[in-house]
Design a protein around this motif. Structure first.
Motif, PDB file in Angstrom:
ATOM      1  N   SER A 190       0.820  -1.220   0.000  1.00 53.58           N
ATOM      2  CA  SER A 190       0.000   0.000   0.000  1.00 53.58           C
ATOM      3  C   SER A 190       0.850   1.264   0.000  1.00 53.58           C
ATOM      4  CB  SER A 190      -0.929   0.006   1.217  1.00 53.58           C
ATOM      5  OG  SER A 190      -0.164  -0.062   2.417  1.00 53.58           O
ATOM      6  N   ILE A 191       2.071   1.159   0.535  1.00 58.86           N
ATOM      7  CA  ILE A 191       2.976   2.313   0.628  1.00 58.86           C
ATOM      8  C   ILE A 191       3.851   2.431  -0.622  1.00 58.86           C
ATOM      9  CG2 ILE A 191       4.754   3.422   2.054  1.00 58.86           C
ATOM     10  CD1 ILE A 191       2.081   3.103   3.474  1.00 58.86           C
ATOM     11  N   GLN A 192       4.093   1.303  -1.295  1.00 59.82           N
ATOM     12  CA  GLN A 192       5.000   1.303  -2.445  1.00 59.82           C
ATOM     13  C   GLN A 192       4.571   2.308  -3.515  1.00 59.82           C
ATOM     14  OE1 GLN A 192       5.296  -2.725  -3.881  1.00 59.82           O
ATOM     15  NE2 GLN A 192       6.609  -3.376  -2.193  1.00 59.82           N
ATOM     16  N   ALA A 193       3.276   2.298  -3.852  1.00 60.14           N
ATOM     17  CA  ALA A 193       2.778   3.194  -4.907  1.00 60.14           C
ATOM     18  C   ALA A 193       2.949   4.656  -4.504  1.00 60.14           C
ATOM     19  CB  ALA A 193       1.313   2.891  -5.206  1.00 60.14           C
ATOM     20  N   GLN A 194       2.770   4.964  -3.219  1.00 62.50           N
ATOM     21  CA  GLN A 194       2.932   6.343  -2.743  1.00 62.50           C
ATOM     22  C   GLN A 194       4.372   6.823  -2.977  1.00 62.50           C
ATOM     23  OE1 GLN A 194       1.757   6.791   1.351  1.00 62.50           O
ATOM     24  NE2 GLN A 194      -0.163   5.672   1.074  1.00 62.50           N
ATOM     25  N   VAL A 195       5.348   5.972  -2.630  1.00 60.32           N
ATOM     26  CA  VAL A 195       6.762   6.337  -2.786  1.00 60.32           C
ATOM     27  C   VAL A 195       7.109   6.497  -4.264  1.00 60.32           C
ATOM     28  CG1 VAL A 195       9.139   5.552  -2.426  1.00 60.32           C
ATOM     29  CG2 VAL A 195       7.461   5.310  -0.593  1.00 60.32           C
ATOM     30  N   VAL A 196       6.623   5.575  -5.110  1.00 61.72           N
ATOM     31  CA  VAL A 196       6.882   5.660  -6.553  1.00 61.72           C
ATOM     32  C   VAL A 196       6.267   6.936  -7.126  1.00 61.72           C
ATOM     33  CG1 VAL A 196       6.275   4.629  -8.788  1.00 61.72           C
ATOM     34  CG2 VAL A 196       7.246   3.218  -6.981  1.00 61.72           C
ATOM     35  N   ASN A 197       5.063   7.277  -6.701  1.00 68.22           N
ATOM     36  CA  ASN A 197       4.414   8.502  -7.197  1.00 68.22           C
ATOM     37  C   ASN A 197       5.169   9.757  -6.772  1.00 68.22           C
ATOM     38  OD1 ASN A 197       2.401   7.127  -8.553  1.00 68.22           O
ATOM     39  ND2 ASN A 197       0.990   7.144  -6.812  1.00 68.22           N
ATOM     40  N   ILE A 198       5.724   9.748  -5.552  1.00 67.32           N
ATOM     41  CA  ILE A 198       6.562  10.879  -5.102  1.00 67.32           C
ATOM     42  C   ILE A 198       7.788  11.006  -6.010  1.00 67.32           C
ATOM     43  CG2 ILE A 198       8.156  11.636  -3.271  1.00 67.32           C
ATOM     44  CD1 ILE A 198       6.119  10.502  -1.239  1.00 67.32           C
ATOM     45  N   MET A 199       8.409   9.866  -6.309  1.00 67.65           N
ATOM     46  CA  MET A 199       9.608   9.885  -7.161  1.00 67.65           C
ATOM     47  C   MET A 199       9.280  10.388  -8.568  1.00 67.65           C
ATOM     48  SD  MET A 199      11.641   6.415  -5.996  1.00 67.65           S
ATOM     49  CE  MET A 199      12.980   6.722  -7.149  1.00 67.65           C
ATOM     50  N   LYS A 200       8.149   9.971  -9.109  1.00 70.85           N
ATOM     51  CA  LYS A 200       7.754  10.410 -10.462  1.00 70.85           C
ATOM     52  C   LYS A 200       7.473  11.919 -10.475  1.00 70.85           C
ATOM     53  CE  LYS A 200       5.106   7.801 -13.085  1.00 70.85           C
ATOM     54  NZ  LYS A 200       3.975   6.964 -13.532  1.00 70.85           N
ATOM     55  N   ARG A 201       6.793  12.405  -9.429  1.00 69.65           N
ATOM     56  CA  ARG A 201       6.483  13.840  -9.353  1.00 69.65           C
ATOM     57  C   ARG A 201       7.763  14.664  -9.245  1.00 69.65           C
ATOM     58  NH1 ARG A 201       6.197  16.749  -4.870  1.00 69.65           N
ATOM     59  NH2 ARG A 201       5.712  14.988  -3.497  1.00 69.65           N
ATOM     60  N   LEU A 202       8.683  14.223  -8.392  1.00 73.24           N
ATOM     61  CA  LEU A 202       9.947  14.947  -8.203  1.00 73.24           C
ATOM     62  C   LEU A 202      10.798  14.919  -9.471  1.00 73.24           C
ATOM     63  CD1 LEU A 202      10.787  13.682  -4.620  1.00 73.24           C
ATOM     64  CD2 LEU A 202      10.246  16.039  -5.256  1.00 73.24           C
ATOM     65  N   GLN A 203      10.710  13.835 -10.222  1.00 74.43           N
ATOM     66  CA  GLN A 203      11.455  13.751 -11.479  1.00 74.43           C
ATOM     67  C   GLN A 203      11.020  14.845 -12.447  1.00 74.43           C
ATOM     68  OE1 GLN A 203      10.905  10.138 -13.861  1.00 74.43           O
ATOM     69  NE2 GLN A 203      13.052  10.236 -14.419  1.00 74.43           N
ATOM     70  N   LYS A 204       9.714  15.052 -12.534  1.00 75.18           N
ATOM     71  CA  LYS A 204       9.187  16.111 -13.418  1.00 75.18           C
ATOM     72  C   LYS A 204       9.577  17.496 -12.904  1.00 75.18           C
ATOM     73  CE  LYS A 204       5.134  13.740 -15.297  1.00 75.18           C
ATOM     74  NZ  LYS A 204       3.667  13.616 -15.219  1.00 75.18           N
ATOM     75  N   GLU A 205       9.409  17.703 -11.605  1.00 71.81           N
ATOM     76  CA  GLU A 205       9.663  19.024 -11.024  1.00 71.81           C
ATOM     77  C   GLU A 205      11.143  19.404 -11.068  1.00 71.81           C
ATOM     78  OE1 GLU A 205       6.007  18.754  -7.735  1.00 71.81           O
ATOM     79  OE2 GLU A 205       8.092  18.827  -7.062  1.00 71.81           O
ATOM     80  N   ARG A 206      12.023  18.418 -10.916  1.00 68.07           N
ATOM     81  CA  ARG A 206      13.457  18.715 -10.763  1.00 68.07           C
ATOM     82  C   ARG A 206      14.315  18.178 -11.911  1.00 68.07           C
ATOM     83  NH1 ARG A 206      15.460  19.594  -4.965  1.00 68.07           N
ATOM     84  NH2 ARG A 206      13.670  20.601  -4.017  1.00 68.07           N
ATOM     85  N   GLU A 207      13.663  17.686 -12.953  1.00 66.22           N
ATOM     86  CA  GLU A 207      14.370  17.164 -14.140  1.00 66.22           C
ATOM     87  C   GLU A 207      15.422  16.122 -13.738  1.00 66.22           C
ATOM     88  OE1 GLU A 207      15.851  20.668 -16.076  1.00 66.22           O
ATOM     89  OE2 GLU A 207      13.921  21.096 -17.009  1.00 66.22           O
ATOM     90  N   LEU A 208      15.010  15.187 -12.909  1.00 66.58           N
ATOM     91  CA  LEU A 208      15.917  14.154 -12.418  1.00 66.58           C
ATOM     92  C   LEU A 208      16.002  12.984 -13.388  1.00 66.58           C
ATOM     93  CD1 LEU A 208      14.651  14.069  -8.728  1.00 66.58           C
ATOM     94  CD2 LEU A 208      16.906  14.835  -9.447  1.00 66.58           C
ATOM     95  N   THR A 209      17.115  12.265 -13.314  1.00 57.01           N
ATOM     96  CA  THR A 209      17.309  11.021 -14.048  1.00 57.01           C
ATOM     97  C   THR A 209      17.488   9.911 -13.013  1.00 57.01           C
ATOM     98  OG1 THR A 209      18.419  12.238 -15.808  1.00 57.01           O
ATOM     99  CG2 THR A 209      18.731   9.848 -15.775  1.00 57.01           C
ATOM    100  N   TYR A 210      16.781   8.782 -13.215  1.00 57.79           N
ATOM    101  CA  TYR A 210      16.848   7.687 -12.245  1.00 57.79           C
ATOM    102  C   TYR A 210      17.401   6.406 -12.869  1.00 57.79           C
ATOM    103  CZ  TYR A 210      13.363  10.167  -9.271  1.00 57.79           C
ATOM    104  OH  TYR A 210      12.693  11.065  -8.489  1.00 57.79           O
ATOM    105  N   LEU A 211      18.190   5.677 -12.075  1.00 56.40           N
ATOM    106  CA  LEU A 211      18.414   4.250 -12.301  1.00 56.40           C
ATOM    107  C   LEU A 211      17.620   3.556 -11.203  1.00 56.40           C
ATOM    108  CD1 LEU A 211      19.766   1.751 -13.559  1.00 56.40           C
ATOM    109  CD2 LEU A 211      21.729   2.148 -12.051  1.00 56.40           C
ATOM    110  N   PHE A 212      16.544   2.867 -11.587  1.00 53.71           N
ATOM    111  CA  PHE A 212      15.616   2.268 -10.624  1.00 53.71           C
ATOM    112  C   PHE A 212      15.845   0.759 -10.621  1.00 53.71           C
ATOM    113  CE2 PHE A 212      11.578   0.670  -9.041  1.00 53.71           C
ATOM    114  CZ  PHE A 212      11.193   1.591  -8.080  1.00 53.71           C
TER     115      PHE A 212
END
Length: 326
Positions: A190-212
């Motif tokens: 139930s918490i996993q999706a919340q954390v992933v959504n935070i990461m996706k939002r921050l990626q857009k806001e801060r132009e981040l690149t991830y290795l997931f």
């Protein structure tokens, strides 16, 4: 999503190897010659069974481990080249990591405020104590926590909250690139999706690149633009997320995807499950030729003698498998 030609490479991983000497005669080949690129602003998912070398790959890319061979180029700069203290400091600011176990990666004796501000202090990013505190409060807010949480200690938080603190700590120095090493595997579903959504939002806001890095292929599809599949220290396949899930080429990828649950019960009931027989061989003495051949339902004579070539089978879809040789 932009086509790959339009994107700018942030990282180039070229024939990267990380071997651990266990004894005079034994060497563990955790990462044994992998190559792929990561483009600015994308999420590259790296998946595979436990022990395949994906976390070691992430740590070697970050220079937490020194590479045995090969090269990692970050913005055209070789990560593993000899660097001065100043160059290393600048490099460390641009590349950050979110760890699998949020409790083990947070100092239990430090308040959350000081944990998040550690990078700010090291890199001199605050002009005063008030500026430092304001930056920490802003970071807490960005990941969905209250500024009052800054005065507490890690043991006072749930797993999901601790991982938010880990994300805030990584963001504190405004990095370009973040390695997220199984960031949700220790959390409740139930918490996993919340954390992933935070990461996706921050990626857009801060132009981040991830290795997931992950072993949960359903969540990887949700967050990744492209996905690489690792098996026993080697890359088996790399493709866009859509292509990989629609048409997996490598028998190992096909087997992994056949085990991912589907929400449609009709499809779930009728689709074929591919069971991988046997155990993963030891990375100390991997099989000759193709490393997957001892468990592959399509293994041929050539697979025992010749290591398959890493090649682009079709546009932006790479695979290492003798089934796709001319």
């Amino acid at each position: 999503m932009n086509s790959i030609e339009e994107k700018e490479k942030l990282l180039e991983i070229k024939d990267l190897k990380k071997h651990f000497k266990l004894s005079r005669k034994q060497t563990l080949k955790a990462v044994d010659g992998i190559s792929f690129d990561i483009y600015k602003g994308e999420t590259f998912g790296l998946v595979g069974e436990s022990g395949c070398g994906k976390s070691t790959a992430g740590r070697t890319i970050m220079r937490l481990y020194e590479a045995t061979e090969g090269e990692v180029d970050f913005n055209g700069d070789n990560v593993h080249a000899k660097k001065s203290a100043k160059e290393l400091k600048s490099f460390n600011r641009n590349m950050q990591m979110i760890f699998q176990d949020p409790y083990a990666s947070l100092n239990p004796r430090m308040t959350v405020k000081d944990i998040i501000a550690e990078g700010i202090d090291i890199h001199g990013l605050a002009s005063s104590k008030d500026d430092r505190l304001n930056k920490v409060h802003a970071l807490l807010e960005i990941v969905g926590l209250n500024k009052e949480h800054g005065n507490r200690y890690p043991h006072e938080f749930s797993g999901g909250q601790r991982q938010r603190i880990g994300i805030a700590r990584a963001l504190a120095v405004s990095p370009q690139f973040i390695v997220a090493d199984e960031p949700i595997s220790a959390l409740d579903v139930s918490i996993q999706a919340q954390v992933v959504n935070i990461m996706k939002r921050l990626q857009k806001e801060r132009e981040l690149t991830y290795l997931f890095i992950a072993h949960d292929l359903s969540m990887v599809k949700h967050i990744s633009d492209r996905v690489g599949v690792m098996y026993l220290g080697k890359m088996a396949e790399v493709a866009t997320s859509d292509d990989l899930y629609a048409e997996p080429l490598h028998p190992y990828t096909q087997a992994l995807l056949s085990a991912v649950p589907i929400s449609d019960p009709e499809v779930e009931r009728t689709r074929e499950r591919i069971i991988i027989e046997g155990d993963v061989p030891s990375p100390v003495s991997p099989p000759s030729g193709c490393r997957f051949r001892t468990r592959c339902p399509h293994a041929m004579d050539i697979c025992a003698n010749v290591s398959p070539e890493w090649k682009e089978h079709k546009k932006d879809h790479w695979v290492a498998c003798h089934l796709y040789n001319e």
